[in-house]
Design a protein around this motif. Structure first.
Motif, PDB file in Angstrom:
ATOM      1  N   UNK A   1       2.106   3.849  11.114  1.00  0.00           N
ATOM      2  CA  UNK A   1       1.355   4.430   9.895  1.00  0.00           C
ATOM      3  C   UNK A   1       0.108   4.934  10.631  1.00  0.00           C
ATOM      4  N   UNK A   2      -0.028   6.223  10.120  1.00  0.00           N
ATOM      5  CA  UNK A   2      -1.286   6.972  10.607  1.00  0.00           C
ATOM      6  C   UNK A   2      -1.602   7.622   9.322  1.00  0.00           C
ATOM      7  N   UNK A   3      -3.182   7.748   9.428  1.00  0.00           N
ATOM      8  CA  UNK A   3      -3.876   8.644   8.536  1.00  0.00           C
ATOM      9  C   UNK A   3      -3.396  10.142   8.935  1.00  0.00           C
ATOM     10  N   UNK A   4      -3.396  10.793   7.575  1.00  0.00           N
ATOM     11  CA  UNK A   4      -2.981  12.264   7.544  1.00  0.00           C
ATOM     12  C   UNK A   4      -3.632  13.299   8.570  1.00  0.00           C
ATOM     13  N   UNK A   5      -5.012  13.018   8.472  1.00  0.00           N
ATOM     14  CA  UNK A   5      -5.898  13.893   9.536  1.00  0.00           C
ATOM     15  C   UNK A   5      -5.115  13.757  11.047  1.00  0.00           C
ATOM     16  N   UNK A   6      -4.954  12.622  11.398  1.00  0.00           N
ATOM     17  CA  UNK A   6      -4.510  12.212  12.883  1.00  0.00           C
ATOM     18  C   UNK A   6      -3.037  12.759  13.013  1.00  0.00           C
ATOM     19  N   UNK A   7      -2.344  12.598  12.085  1.00  0.00           N
ATOM     20  CA  UNK A   7      -0.970  12.724  11.918  1.00  0.00           C
ATOM     21  C   UNK A   7      -0.457  14.099  11.978  1.00  0.00           C
ATOM     22  N   UNK A   8      -1.434  14.943  11.312  1.00  0.00           N
ATOM     23  CA  UNK A   8      -1.395  16.395  11.128  1.00  0.00           C
ATOM     24  C   UNK A   8      -1.487  17.360  12.440  1.00  0.00           C
ATOM     25  N   UNK A   9      -0.601  18.331  12.419  1.00  0.00           N
ATOM     26  CA  UNK A   9      -1.013  19.298  13.689  1.00  0.00           C
ATOM     27  C   UNK A   9      -1.700  20.528  13.165  1.00  0.00           C
TER      28      UNK A   9
ATOM     29  N   UNK B   1     -12.060  10.842   4.692  1.00  0.00           N
ATOM     30  CA  UNK B   1     -11.413  10.171   5.746  1.00  0.00           C
ATOM     31  C   UNK B   1     -11.453   8.529   5.636  1.00  0.00           C
ATOM     32  N   UNK B   2     -12.854   8.095   4.715  1.00  0.00           N
ATOM     33  CA  UNK B   2     -13.248   6.745   4.754  1.00  0.00           C
ATOM     34  C   UNK B   2     -13.041   6.320   3.310  1.00  0.00           C
ATOM     35  N   UNK B   3     -11.862   6.864   2.516  1.00  0.00           N
ATOM     36  CA  UNK B   3     -11.843   6.454   1.240  1.00  0.00           C
ATOM     37  C   UNK B   3     -10.401   6.459   0.810  1.00  0.00           C
ATOM     38  N   UNK B   4      -9.681   5.465   0.801  1.00  0.00           N
ATOM     39  CA  UNK B   4      -8.299   5.550   0.244  1.00  0.00           C
ATOM     40  C   UNK B   4      -7.537   6.425   0.990  1.00  0.00           C
ATOM     41  N   UNK B   5      -7.404   6.374   2.102  1.00  0.00           N
ATOM     42  CA  UNK B   5      -6.606   7.378   2.769  1.00  0.00           C
ATOM     43  C   UNK B   5      -5.348   7.700   2.723  1.00  0.00           C
ATOM     44  N   UNK B   6      -4.783   8.829   2.755  1.00  0.00           N
ATOM     45  CA  UNK B   6      -3.578   9.193   2.587  1.00  0.00           C
ATOM     46  C   UNK B   6      -2.657   8.838   4.006  1.00  0.00           C
ATOM     47  N   UNK B   7      -1.898   7.721   4.054  1.00  0.00           N
ATOM     48  CA  UNK B   7      -1.307   7.463   5.506  1.00  0.00           C
ATOM     49  C   UNK B   7       0.126   7.979   5.366  1.00  0.00           C
ATOM     50  N   UNK B   8       0.492   8.395   6.691  1.00  0.00           N
ATOM     51  CA  UNK B   8       1.858   8.722   6.795  1.00  0.00           C
ATOM     52  C   UNK B   8       2.765   7.777   7.613  1.00  0.00           C
ATOM     53  N   UNK B   9       3.806   7.491   7.092  1.00  0.00           N
ATOM     54  CA  UNK B   9       4.687   6.483   7.674  1.00  0.00           C
ATOM     55  C   UNK B   9       5.756   7.014   8.530  1.00  0.00           C
ATOM     56  N   UNK B  10       5.662   6.671   9.825  1.00  0.00           N
ATOM     57  CA  UNK B  10       6.813   7.307  10.899  1.00  0.00           C
ATOM     58  C   UNK B  10       8.192   6.371  10.643  1.00  0.00           C
TER      59      UNK B  10
ATOM     60  N   UNK C   1       0.812  -1.215  -0.075  1.00  0.00           N
ATOM     61  CA  UNK C   1       0.140  -0.033  -0.026  1.00  0.00           C
ATOM     62  C   UNK C   1       0.860   1.248  -0.075  1.00  0.00           C
ATOM     63  N   UNK C   2       0.397   2.471  -0.678  1.00  0.00           N
ATOM     64  CA  UNK C   2       1.262   3.703  -0.779  1.00  0.00           C
ATOM     65  C   UNK C   2       1.148   4.317   0.552  1.00  0.00           C
ATOM     66  N   UNK C   3       2.372   4.800   0.932  1.00  0.00           N
ATOM     67  CA  UNK C   3       2.575   5.740   2.279  1.00  0.00           C
ATOM     68  C   UNK C   3       3.396   6.703   1.674  1.00  0.00           C
TER      69      UNK C   3
END
Length: 362
Positions: free
Chosen positions: A334-342, A320-329, A154-156
């Motif tokens: 791995x966390x969804x951009x909305x949760x990862x972002x400040x 948020x419920x469709x092919x999320x953009x995930x951030x890799x730490x 999966x893309x991150x």
């Protein structure tokens, strides 16, 4: 119809397709460099899929889907083209079609073609921003691609690319409200749909309208996905914006009050008045304008509705419920951009926004 608002917006889907294959080549090289296995066959399939992803767009793009064909999306027509080419090239597009349809087991390849952070968006946001001059839409496509990686097929996006992703989502919101859903472009597209719809109605009544052979075919036939044959495809790829503009230049002197006036409005850029509201348009507002038009020109209510109408526009910058953009730490988390972002706005940008419009003669 964005060129009626932004005179520089005359770039074509051909430009976009070339830009997409350039970015896809970059993405393949970056991912291989990071140790992601991509075979020669998969690489070629990705290039074919991205090169052909928009080939099903007709003249003036989405206006076609709601007027001279019946509810056929450009994606469906793109697929018909690809399947036709697949036969001509002895099955060599089979894998590309699988990726395009999102059916290939290596999910990240399907995500590169169609997702919330795909090659398509990476190209069109930057390109449309450049040609319209709307600077807010200028995204750093190359940096975004450099930050891509793959985990469990999966893309991150790597952690250090988080701010580029934030800007990407915000830029998308700006471009929708300022360009793609700009009220002048919106009313012009609505008028164009009504021109084609009226032309088809008159043709069905036996009126012989001057038009190119390809356009006449679609005016004379009711085309849906069920009867979109190879013959229809042959005629479809002869159609472009010039067929429609040329026809409208002839039709603006037509005897039919509706067709003549609609074409004049577009050709002379004397468009309808459009108002955007936060709440649905009341029936009384529409009736008032319809009655006024009927009295002024001696037309019936069905005819007046070509010039007085309402609708809604919808924008959701991130789903948020469709092919999320995930951030890799760096830790591997791995966390969804909305949760990862400040960035406080990102949560707000994931909520759908609907606005309502009314159009009527000035």
């Amino acid at each position: 119809m964005s060129h009626l608002v932004y005179p520089g917006a005359h770039h074509t889907r051909f430009h976009h397709a070339i830009g997409c294959i350039y970015l896809m080549q970059k993405a393949v090289n970056i991912l291989r460099f990071k140790g992601v296995t991509i075979s020669k066959e998969e690489e070629e399939a990705l290039y074919v899929a991205i090169l052909l992803h928009d080939i099903g767009h007709g003249p003036f793009s989405h206006a076609m889907e709601h007027s001279i064909v019946n509810g056929i999306s450009h994606e469906q027509i793109s697929l018909l083209f690809m399947e036709r080419l697949n036969k001509e090239f002895n099955g060599s597009l089979t894998l590309a079609i699988k990726i395009f349809k999102g059916e290939y087991e290596r999910t990240f390849m399907c995500q590169l073609i169609s997702s919330q952070l795909d090659i398509d968006r990476a190209d069109y946001l930057k390109r449309d921003s450049f040609y319209t001059g709307v600077a807010e839409g200028n995204v750093n496509s190359e940096r975004l691609i450099t930050m891509l990686n793959v985990v469990d097929d999966s893309l991150v996006v790597e952690e250090k690319g988080i701010y580029s992703v934030e800007k990407f989502i915000i830029a998308r919101r700006f471009m929708y409200w300022q360009v793609y859903l700009h009220k002048t472009g919106l009313v012009a597209e609505q008028l164009l749909m009504r021109v084609l719809s009226r032309a088809k109605q008159l043709t069905n009544r036996g009126v012989d309208l001057q038009a190119s052979t390809a356009l006449k075919y679609f005016l004379q036939h009711n085309i849906s996905i069920e009867n979109f044959t190879n013959e229809t495809l042959d005629v479809f790829y002869e159609l472009d914006d010039y067929d429609i503009v040329s026809a409208m230049k002839h039709w603006k002197t037509n005897d039919d009050f509706i067709l003549r006036n609609l074409c004049e409005m577009i050709i002379n850029r004397a468009l309808l008045k459009i108002k955007i509201k936060d709440k649905p348009i009341k029936a009384k507002s529409l009736e008032k304008h319809i009655d006024g038009l009927m009295q002024k020109h001696g037309i019936n209510s069905d005819e007046a509705k070509y010039f007085v109408f309402s609708g809604d526009i919808y924008n959701q910058a991130y789903q948020t419920k469709h092919q999320n953009i995930n951030i890799l730490y760096k830790s591997g988390k791995i966390q969804d951009i909305v949760k990862a972002s400040d960035h406080l706005n990102l949560k707000a940008l994931s909520k759908p926004v609907t606005k309502y419009y009314i159009c009527y003669p000035k």
